[in-house]
Design an enzyme around this catalytic site. Sequence first.
Site, PDB file in Angstrom:
ATOM      1  N   LYS A 188       0.849  -1.185   0.000  1.00  0.00           N
ATOM      2  CA  LYS A 188       0.000   0.000   0.000  1.00  0.00           C
ATOM      3  C   LYS A 188       0.885   1.235   0.000  1.00  0.00           C
ATOM      4  O   LYS A 188       1.635   1.470   0.946  1.00  0.00           O
ATOM      5  CB  LYS A 188      -0.887  -0.020   1.230  1.00  0.00           C
ATOM      6  CG  LYS A 188      -1.751   1.209   1.376  1.00  0.00           C
ATOM      7  CD  LYS A 188      -2.739   1.033   2.506  1.00  0.00           C
ATOM      8  CE  LYS A 188      -3.569   2.284   2.686  1.00  0.00           C
ATOM      9  NZ  LYS A 188      -4.554   2.114   3.756  1.00  0.00           N
ATOM     10  N   ARG A 210       0.651   9.647   6.707  1.00  0.00           N
ATOM     11  CA  ARG A 210       0.755   8.190   6.820  1.00  0.00           C
ATOM     12  C   ARG A 210       2.038   7.681   6.177  1.00  0.00           C
ATOM     13  O   ARG A 210       2.176   6.502   5.909  1.00  0.00           O
ATOM     14  CB  ARG A 210      -0.463   7.532   6.175  1.00  0.00           C
ATOM     15  CG  ARG A 210      -1.725   7.857   6.947  1.00  0.00           C
ATOM     16  CD  ARG A 210      -2.922   7.026   6.540  1.00  0.00           C
ATOM     17  NE  ARG A 210      -4.037   7.475   7.368  1.00  0.00           N
ATOM     18  CZ  ARG A 210      -5.248   7.762   6.929  1.00  0.00           C
ATOM     19  NH1 ARG A 210      -5.541   7.581   5.666  1.00  0.00           N
ATOM     20  NH2 ARG A 210      -6.168   8.192   7.741  1.00  0.00           N
ATOM     21  N   GLU A 226       7.475  -6.153   1.525  1.00  0.00           N
ATOM     22  CA  GLU A 226       6.265  -6.130   2.366  1.00  0.00           C
ATOM     23  C   GLU A 226       5.335  -7.277   1.978  1.00  0.00           C
ATOM     24  O   GLU A 226       4.744  -7.936   2.836  1.00  0.00           O
ATOM     25  CB  GLU A 226       5.513  -4.805   2.197  1.00  0.00           C
ATOM     26  CG  GLU A 226       6.255  -3.585   2.724  1.00  0.00           C
ATOM     27  CD  GLU A 226       6.169  -3.452   4.241  1.00  0.00           C
ATOM     28  OE1 GLU A 226       5.503  -4.285   4.881  1.00  0.00           O
ATOM     29  OE2 GLU A 226       6.788  -2.514   4.773  1.00  0.00           O
ATOM     30  N   LYS A 241      -2.058  -1.505  -4.021  1.00  0.00           N
ATOM     31  CA  LYS A 241      -2.934  -0.343  -3.962  1.00  0.00           C
ATOM     32  C   LYS A 241      -2.105   0.924  -3.983  1.00  0.00           C
ATOM     33  O   LYS A 241      -1.161   1.009  -3.208  1.00  0.00           O
ATOM     34  CB  LYS A 241      -3.733  -0.431  -2.657  1.00  0.00           C
ATOM     35  CG  LYS A 241      -4.589   0.756  -2.336  1.00  0.00           C
ATOM     36  CD  LYS A 241      -5.176   0.587  -0.966  1.00  0.00           C
ATOM     37  CE  LYS A 241      -5.810   1.897  -0.573  1.00  0.00           C
ATOM     38  NZ  LYS A 241      -6.091   1.990   0.808  1.00  0.00           N
ATOM     39  N   SER A 266      -9.984   5.410  -5.135  1.00  0.00           N
ATOM     40  CA  SER A 266     -10.921   6.509  -5.382  1.00  0.00           C
ATOM     41  C   SER A 266     -10.410   7.512  -6.413  1.00  0.00           C
ATOM     42  O   SER A 266     -11.158   7.924  -7.301  1.00  0.00           O
ATOM     43  CB  SER A 266     -11.228   7.216  -4.062  1.00  0.00           C
ATOM     44  OG  SER A 266     -10.043   7.667  -3.439  1.00  0.00           O
ATOM     45  N   TYR A 305     -14.554   0.842  -7.909  1.00  0.00           N
ATOM     46  CA  TYR A 305     -15.828   1.556  -7.778  1.00  0.00           C
ATOM     47  C   TYR A 305     -16.645   1.450  -9.066  1.00  0.00           C
ATOM     48  O   TYR A 305     -17.811   1.838  -9.085  1.00  0.00           O
ATOM     49  CB  TYR A 305     -15.576   3.019  -7.400  1.00  0.00           C
ATOM     50  CG  TYR A 305     -14.823   3.139  -6.081  1.00  0.00           C
ATOM     51  CD1 TYR A 305     -15.496   3.018  -4.873  1.00  0.00           C
ATOM     52  CD2 TYR A 305     -13.439   3.309  -6.062  1.00  0.00           C
ATOM     53  CE1 TYR A 305     -14.812   3.084  -3.668  1.00  0.00           C
ATOM     54  CE2 TYR A 305     -12.738   3.378  -4.859  1.00  0.00           C
ATOM     55  CZ  TYR A 305     -13.442   3.260  -3.669  1.00  0.00           C
ATOM     56  OH  TYR A 305     -12.767   3.308  -2.480  1.00  0.00           O
TER      57      TYR A 305
HETATM   58  C1  PBG Z   1      -7.639   2.930   5.064  1.00  0.00           C
HETATM   59  C2  PBG Z   1      -8.004   2.886   3.634  1.00  0.00           C
HETATM   60  C3  PBG Z   1      -7.854   3.920   2.698  1.00  0.00           C
HETATM   61  C4  PBG Z   1      -8.327   3.442   1.490  1.00  0.00           C
HETATM   62  C5  PBG Z   1      -8.755   2.155   1.698  1.00  0.00           C
HETATM   63  N1  PBG Z   1      -8.528   1.814   3.024  1.00  0.00           N
HETATM   64  C6  PBG Z   1      -7.427   5.302   2.898  1.00  0.00           C
HETATM   65  C7  PBG Z   1      -6.081   5.637   3.314  1.00  0.00           C
HETATM   66  O1  PBG Z   1      -5.157   4.843   3.419  1.00  0.00           O
HETATM   67  O2  PBG Z   1      -5.937   6.837   3.558  1.00  0.00           O
HETATM   68  C8  PBG Z   1      -8.340   4.229   0.221  1.00  0.00           C
HETATM   69  C9  PBG Z   1      -9.198   3.676  -0.836  1.00  0.00           C
HETATM   70  C10 PBG Z   1      -9.484   4.619  -1.944  1.00  0.00           C
HETATM   71  O3  PBG Z   1      -8.856   5.678  -2.115  1.00  0.00           O
HETATM   72  O4  PBG Z   1     -10.395   4.284  -2.709  1.00  0.00           O
HETATM   73  N2  PBG Z   1      -8.580   2.369   5.897  1.00  0.00           N
HETATM   74 ZN    ZN Z   2      -6.517   3.388   7.967  1.00  0.00          ZN
END
Ligand code: PBG
Ligand code: ZN
Length: 318
Positions: A188, A210, A226, A241, A266, A305
């Site tokens: 991620k 983060r 990872e 992701k 998203s 989505y």
């Molecule tokens: C964290 C989480 C995130 C997304 C999925 N799980 C947000 C983040 O890490 O800030 C993002 C998914 C997306 O952008 O569609 N619980």
């Molecule tokens: Zn989170």
Amino acid sequence: MRRSAVRPLLTQTVVRREDLIAPVFVDETTDEPRAIQSMPGQYRYPVGEIAPLATRLIEKGIKALLIFGIPSVKDETATGAFSQTGIVQRAVRSIKDLVPEMVVITDVCACEYTSHGHCGIVGETAHGPDLLNDPSLDLMGRIAVSHANAGADIVAPSCMLDGMVGAIRSALDRTGHDQVLIMSYSSKFASSLYGPFRDAAESAYTFGDRKGYQINPANRREALMEAALDLEEGADILMVKPGTFYLDILSDIAGLGLPVAAYQVSGEYSMIKAAGQKGWLNEREVALESLTALKRAGADLIITYFAYDAAGWLNEEQ
Ligand code: PBG
Ligand code: ZN
């Protein structure tokens, strides 16, 4: 004529409806579906509308969904995340009651449930307030078990803590949930493409960032490491992701041997959607091309989505 007749025989990569997973937002603070401004076509649903939504998805041919919760109360330690009457737990139960064949995946994280918006327990560290790894591991175990108790088939931990998959695996096994699978957000990246989601889930953080626990987008080796660690700790499915900007990572990770999921996040959705609305791109063609690219690169599963619409488009094309 002849060429177009031959083309289907020579198509190497075919996206199937079964490959798609629909993200779903369930919102404890609303009685009616609320449109998400930055993600046209996406809604936050009250818990009572989640099972009917699952029915609509199943009817289109979508067999799995990924649930995110928006609780009415947040606190320092994310107690809403593991409550048996929490918003996600209620949503899972309602789906399993009405549509038991739907595969229910739950996001296991704390950022929607913490007042500070970070993904776990925060405390003082040498460089100021930050996420504490080990106390957060216990929290993730509790969240995962509460989702499994409600009937989740797969839990998807997304917080990127060290030892996260191992901690969740043993918490699940200890509580009789050895059948529940773990889909780890193993690679991620600290991406700016999550912007629209943070509006949708109200999970923006109130201080810091983060970057300490998500991977630098420049680091390919780290992403592979990872993923390999998660595999060793007992993950059943590895996730990359975001998706489309990270096809090289997806391709590498598909070589590790476990099933791989790509999360088309998203920002990826909103870019295609916005350009489509402006008439600058053909939304349907670009969306299907993006899904094909993810699958071609090695994804077995795609969280998108576009799932509902894409299932409809694929039905028309077949
Ligand atoms: C964290 C989480 C995130 C997304 C999925 N799980 C947000 C983040 O890490 O800030 C993002 C998914 C997306 O952008 O569609 N619980
Ligand atoms: Zn989170």
